[in-house]
Design a protein around this motif. Sequence first.
Motif, PDB file in Angstrom:
ATOM      1  N   UNK A  64       0.914  -1.332   0.091  1.00 47.91           N
ATOM      2  CA  UNK A  64       0.095   0.069   0.115  1.00 47.91           C
ATOM      3  C   UNK A  64       1.003   1.364  -0.178  1.00 47.91           C
ATOM      4  N   UNK A  65       2.170   1.193   0.894  1.00 49.13           N
ATOM      5  CA  UNK A  65       2.965   2.259   0.870  1.00 49.13           C
ATOM      6  C   UNK A  65       3.278   2.862  -0.490  1.00 49.13           C
ATOM      7  N   UNK A  66       3.293   1.942  -1.669  1.00 54.68           N
ATOM      8  CA  UNK A  66       4.109   2.301  -2.841  1.00 54.68           C
ATOM      9  C   UNK A  66       2.978   2.863  -3.877  1.00 54.68           C
ATOM     10  N   UNK A  67       1.831   2.517  -3.420  1.00 56.03           N
ATOM     11  CA  UNK A  67       0.412   2.845  -4.235  1.00 56.03           C
ATOM     12  C   UNK A  67      -0.202   3.996  -3.837  1.00 56.03           C
ATOM     13  N   UNK A  68       0.321   4.789  -2.711  1.00 50.25           N
ATOM     14  CA  UNK A  68      -0.085   5.772  -2.048  1.00 50.25           C
ATOM     15  C   UNK A  68      -0.162   7.082  -3.090  1.00 50.25           C
ATOM     16  N   UNK A  69       0.652   7.199  -4.119  1.00 55.74           N
ATOM     17  CA  UNK A  69       0.545   8.526  -5.067  1.00 55.74           C
ATOM     18  C   UNK A  69      -0.519   8.152  -5.952  1.00 55.74           C
ATOM     19  N   UNK A  70      -0.859   6.966  -6.412  1.00 52.97           N
ATOM     20  CA  UNK A  70      -1.733   6.578  -7.296  1.00 52.97           C
ATOM     21  C   UNK A  70      -2.970   6.823  -6.691  1.00 52.97           C
ATOM     22  N   UNK A  71      -3.128   6.430  -5.315  1.00 52.89           N
ATOM     23  CA  UNK A  71      -4.260   6.310  -4.546  1.00 52.89           C
ATOM     24  C   UNK A  71      -4.844   7.896  -4.210  1.00 52.89           C
ATOM     25  N   UNK A  72      -3.901   8.625  -4.079  1.00 52.09           N
ATOM     26  CA  UNK A  72      -4.049  10.094  -4.145  1.00 52.09           C
ATOM     27  C   UNK A  72      -4.775  10.771  -5.575  1.00 52.09           C
ATOM     28  N   UNK A  73      -4.189  10.326  -6.532  1.00 53.37           N
ATOM     29  CA  UNK A  73      -4.732  10.748  -7.805  1.00 53.37           C
ATOM     30  C   UNK A  73      -6.095  10.404  -8.010  1.00 53.37           C
ATOM     31  N   UNK A  74      -6.127   9.093  -7.668  1.00 47.94           N
ATOM     32  CA  UNK A  74      -7.676   8.638  -7.711  1.00 47.94           C
ATOM     33  C   UNK A  74      -8.695   9.522  -6.921  1.00 47.94           C
ATOM     34  N   UNK A  75      -8.248   9.558  -5.603  1.00 50.45           N
ATOM     35  CA  UNK A  75      -9.162  10.473  -4.770  1.00 50.45           C
ATOM     36  C   UNK A  75      -9.537  11.770  -5.126  1.00 50.45           C
ATOM     37  N   UNK A  76      -8.263  12.312  -5.670  1.00 50.33           N
ATOM     38  CA  UNK A  76      -8.589  13.753  -6.175  1.00 50.33           C
ATOM     39  C   UNK A  76      -9.173  13.681  -7.236  1.00 50.33           C
ATOM     40  N   UNK A  77      -9.357  12.864  -8.346  1.00 48.93           N
ATOM     41  CA  UNK A  77     -10.274  12.596  -9.539  1.00 48.93           C
ATOM     42  C   UNK A  77     -11.732  12.268  -8.931  1.00 48.93           C
ATOM     43  N   UNK A  78     -11.753  11.676  -7.937  1.00 49.08           N
ATOM     44  CA  UNK A  78     -13.227  11.283  -7.448  1.00 49.08           C
ATOM     45  C   UNK A  78     -13.698  12.628  -6.837  1.00 49.08           C
ATOM     46  N   UNK A  79     -12.948  13.341  -6.084  1.00 46.39           N
ATOM     47  CA  UNK A  79     -13.396  14.664  -5.599  1.00 46.39           C
ATOM     48  C   UNK A  79     -14.095  15.355  -6.885  1.00 46.39           C
TER      49      UNK A  79
END
Length: 133
Positions: free
Chosen positions: A78-93
């Motif tokens: 999960x630690x390596x995927x945090x930048x990708x998850x932030x991008x996905x979260x920002x796009x969902x907002x």
Amino acid sequence: MIDLNDYRLAWQVYLSVGLVAGLIWCLLLRRFPVRVLRYWLMTAGVVFLFLPTRHPDMPELWVPSAGAAVLTVLTDGVEAAVPLLVIIGASQILALVVGILLAYAFAGDGRSKKATSKGGAVSARTEPDIGLD
């Protein structure tokens, strides 16, 4: 090394299948009664499918962010995927904001059609003469 023709073909297949999936998703949601939630779910699904991001290991390649996030979580954690998850979260907002704006942009259009169709039918109606006088 990756062959660029295969890379382009993979994106073409992904975009065409994603277009069909997005169309089916929007058709399924078009009868949803809550207008804001309907537009938000439509935009969130389309953004989830089509949002690209850089490949974690090869920055010159673009990949779908949802697939890259899942594969990064499975392989590197999960630690390596945090930048990708932030991008996905920002796009969902952002999809939520776009969904709210779409609901308010199309809200007046539906109300005016209903008001004119009801008002026009009532004003043209005449009462029948039943002859009880």
